[in-house]
Motif scaffolding. Structure first.
Motif, PDB file in Angstrom:
ATOM      1  N   LEU A  38      -3.946  65.380  17.774  1.00 44.50           N
ATOM      2  CA  LEU A  38      -3.488  65.523  17.129  1.00 44.50           C
ATOM      3  C   LEU A  38      -2.566  65.585  17.787  1.00 44.50           C
ATOM      4  O   LEU A  38      -1.099  66.144  16.914  1.00 44.50           O
ATOM      5  CB  LEU A  38      -3.870  67.280  16.438  1.00 44.50           C
ATOM      6  N   ALA A  39      -2.318  66.566  18.682  1.00 44.70           N
ATOM      7  CA  ALA A  39      -0.609  66.960  19.937  1.00 44.70           C
ATOM      8  C   ALA A  39      -0.769  65.648  20.177  1.00 44.70           C
ATOM      9  O   ALA A  39       1.544  65.302  19.941  1.00 44.70           O
ATOM     10  CB  ALA A  39      -1.555  67.920  21.270  1.00 44.70           C
ATOM     11  N   ASP A  40      -0.681  64.247  20.727  1.00 45.97           N
ATOM     12  CA  ASP A  40      -0.345  62.969  20.871  1.00 45.97           C
ATOM     13  C   ASP A  40       0.438  62.722  19.149  1.00 45.97           C
ATOM     14  O   ASP A  40       1.453  61.842  19.111  1.00 45.97           O
ATOM     15  CB  ASP A  40      -1.383  61.860  21.373  1.00 45.97           C
ATOM     16  N   TYR A  41      -0.338  63.494  17.676  1.00 50.19           N
ATOM     17  CA  TYR A  41       0.338  61.922  16.947  1.00 50.19           C
ATOM     18  C   TYR A  41       1.105  63.152  16.399  1.00 50.19           C
ATOM     19  O   TYR A  41       2.374  62.269  16.300  1.00 50.19           O
ATOM     20  CB  TYR A  41      -0.728  62.843  16.009  1.00 50.19           C
ATOM     21  N   LEU A  42       1.860  64.155  16.239  1.00 45.68           N
ATOM     22  CA  LEU A  42       2.243  65.341  16.236  1.00 45.68           C
ATOM     23  C   LEU A  42       3.751  65.119  17.235  1.00 45.68           C
ATOM     24  O   LEU A  42       5.186  65.276  16.814  1.00 45.68           O
ATOM     25  CB  LEU A  42       2.330  66.627  16.071  1.00 45.68           C
ATOM     26  N   SER A  43       3.524  64.446  18.584  1.00 39.72           N
ATOM     27  CA  SER A  43       4.752  64.454  19.375  1.00 39.72           C
ATOM     28  C   SER A  43       5.536  63.121  18.727  1.00 39.72           C
ATOM     29  O   SER A  43       6.668  63.551  19.836  1.00 39.72           O
ATOM     30  CB  SER A  43       4.006  64.391  20.589  1.00 39.72           C
ATOM     31  N   ILE A  95     -10.740  73.473  17.070  1.00 40.05           N
ATOM     32  CA  ILE A  95     -10.323  72.200  17.038  1.00 40.05           C
ATOM     33  C   ILE A  95     -11.060  71.283  17.840  1.00 40.05           C
ATOM     34  O   ILE A  95     -11.302  72.288  19.445  1.00 40.05           O
ATOM     35  CB  ILE A  95      -9.190  71.408  17.008  1.00 40.05           C
ATOM     36  N   THR A  96     -11.620  70.161  17.887  1.00 38.85           N
ATOM     37  CA  THR A  96     -12.208  70.053  19.436  1.00 38.85           C
ATOM     38  C   THR A  96     -11.849  68.899  20.337  1.00 38.85           C
ATOM     39  O   THR A  96     -10.211  68.730  20.021  1.00 38.85           O
ATOM     40  CB  THR A  96     -13.126  68.444  18.891  1.00 38.85           C
ATOM     41  N   GLU A  97     -12.198  69.855  21.632  1.00 35.10           N
ATOM     42  CA  GLU A  97     -11.051  69.112  22.755  1.00 35.10           C
ATOM     43  C   GLU A  97     -10.341  67.628  21.869  1.00 35.10           C
ATOM     44  O   GLU A  97      -9.165  67.258  22.214  1.00 35.10           O
ATOM     45  CB  GLU A  97     -11.875  68.631  24.295  1.00 35.10           C
ATOM     46  N   GLU A  98     -11.227  66.424  21.806  1.00 36.28           N
ATOM     47  CA  GLU A  98     -10.789  65.355  21.814  1.00 36.28           C
ATOM     48  C   GLU A  98      -9.811  64.917  20.488  1.00 36.28           C
ATOM     49  O   GLU A  98      -8.455  64.581  21.026  1.00 36.28           O
ATOM     50  CB  GLU A  98     -12.417  64.157  21.665  1.00 36.28           C
ATOM     51  N   ASN A  99     -10.075  65.585  19.547  1.00 40.70           N
ATOM     52  CA  ASN A  99      -9.405  65.676  18.631  1.00 40.70           C
ATOM     53  C   ASN A  99      -7.891  67.007  18.891  1.00 40.70           C
ATOM     54  O   ASN A  99      -7.249  66.033  17.982  1.00 40.70           O
ATOM     55  CB  ASN A  99      -9.189  66.711  16.872  1.00 40.70           C
ATOM     56  N   CYS A 141      -7.038  64.624  30.767  1.00 37.10           N
ATOM     57  CA  CYS A 141      -7.035  65.884  31.129  1.00 37.10           C
ATOM     58  C   CYS A 141      -8.641  65.990  30.852  1.00 37.10           C
ATOM     59  O   CYS A 141      -9.415  66.780  30.214  1.00 37.10           O
ATOM     60  CB  CYS A 141      -6.368  66.192  29.297  1.00 37.10           C
ATOM     61  N   ASN A 142      -9.140  65.058  30.229  1.00 37.24           N
ATOM     62  CA  ASN A 142     -11.112  64.523  30.463  1.00 37.24           C
ATOM     63  C   ASN A 142     -11.390  63.617  30.183  1.00 37.24           C
ATOM     64  O   ASN A 142     -11.158  62.596  29.217  1.00 37.24           O
ATOM     65  CB  ASN A 142     -11.002  65.425  28.896  1.00 37.24           C
TER      66      ASN A 142
END
Ligand code: SF4
Length: 173
Positions: free
Chosen positions: A163-168, A155-159, A15-16
């Motif tokens: 965050l999406a990774d963490y919550l998943s 929210i920054t793109e990196e975070n 993604c980046n």
């Protein structure tokens, strides 16, 4: 020895690809599903999913997901660090499996996301664009699955990805 080898794939986040970190997936030569509850007991997994079995850890600032047939690690400095962590995990898996007669298997993890972990990734401006009065309130909603990384426009793109990774890793049933 349960796990004798794996094939590693190391890559930049698609993604980046300007990020300074790399991600890594190890495709395992053996199915280690049976070792996961013992590994969870020894290392204290943040989440444990029974079916199909997987355990996730936050260690050394990395998110590590161990499945029956693969291991995924993100936010790695470089390939050397990826290989170091994979070898360490292989040792831990084999060690936990070898000592399984003396370990009580654990079939759960920490059940809800950590409030402060989420808060640290937010802009902390209390801008209200997410519909919440403060970033703290956003965290409360995120810990029960009502809001996610995509709901904070600043929210920054990196975070956002972190965050999406963490919550998943959590299930909000
Ligand atoms: S939109 Fe983001 S920065 Fe603004 S209050 Fe909500 S969580 Fe905080």
């Amino acid at each position: 020895m349960l796990l004798t080898g794996y094939r590693e794939e190391i890559f930049l986040p698609t993604c980046n690809n300007t990020f300074q970190s790399v991600h890594c997936i190890a495709h395992l030569d053996q199915d280690i599903s049976g070792a996961l509850p013992y590994l969870n007991a020894v290392l204290g997994g943040d989440t444990y999913i029974k079916e199909p079995p997987s355990v996730t850890f936050k260690l050394y600032g990395k998110l590590i997901s161990v499945h029956g047939d693969k291991i995924a690690v993100n936010a790695l400095r470089d390939e050397a660090e990826a290989r170091h962590i994979l070898e360490w995990l292989k040792e831990q898996i084999n060690d936990a499996w070898g000592k399984r007669e003396t370990i009580t298997p654990k079939y759960d993890g920490k059940t809800i996301p950590d409030f402060l972990t989420i808060y640290r990734m937010l802009p902390k401006t209390n801008c209200k664009k997410c519909g919440q009065p403060t970033c703290m309130m956003f965290c409360s909603q995120a810990t029960n699955g009502a809001l996610g990384a995509a709901d904070c426009p600043d929210i920054t793109e990196e975070n956002k990805i972190k965050l999406a990774d963490y919550l998943s890793q959590f299930r909000f049933d």
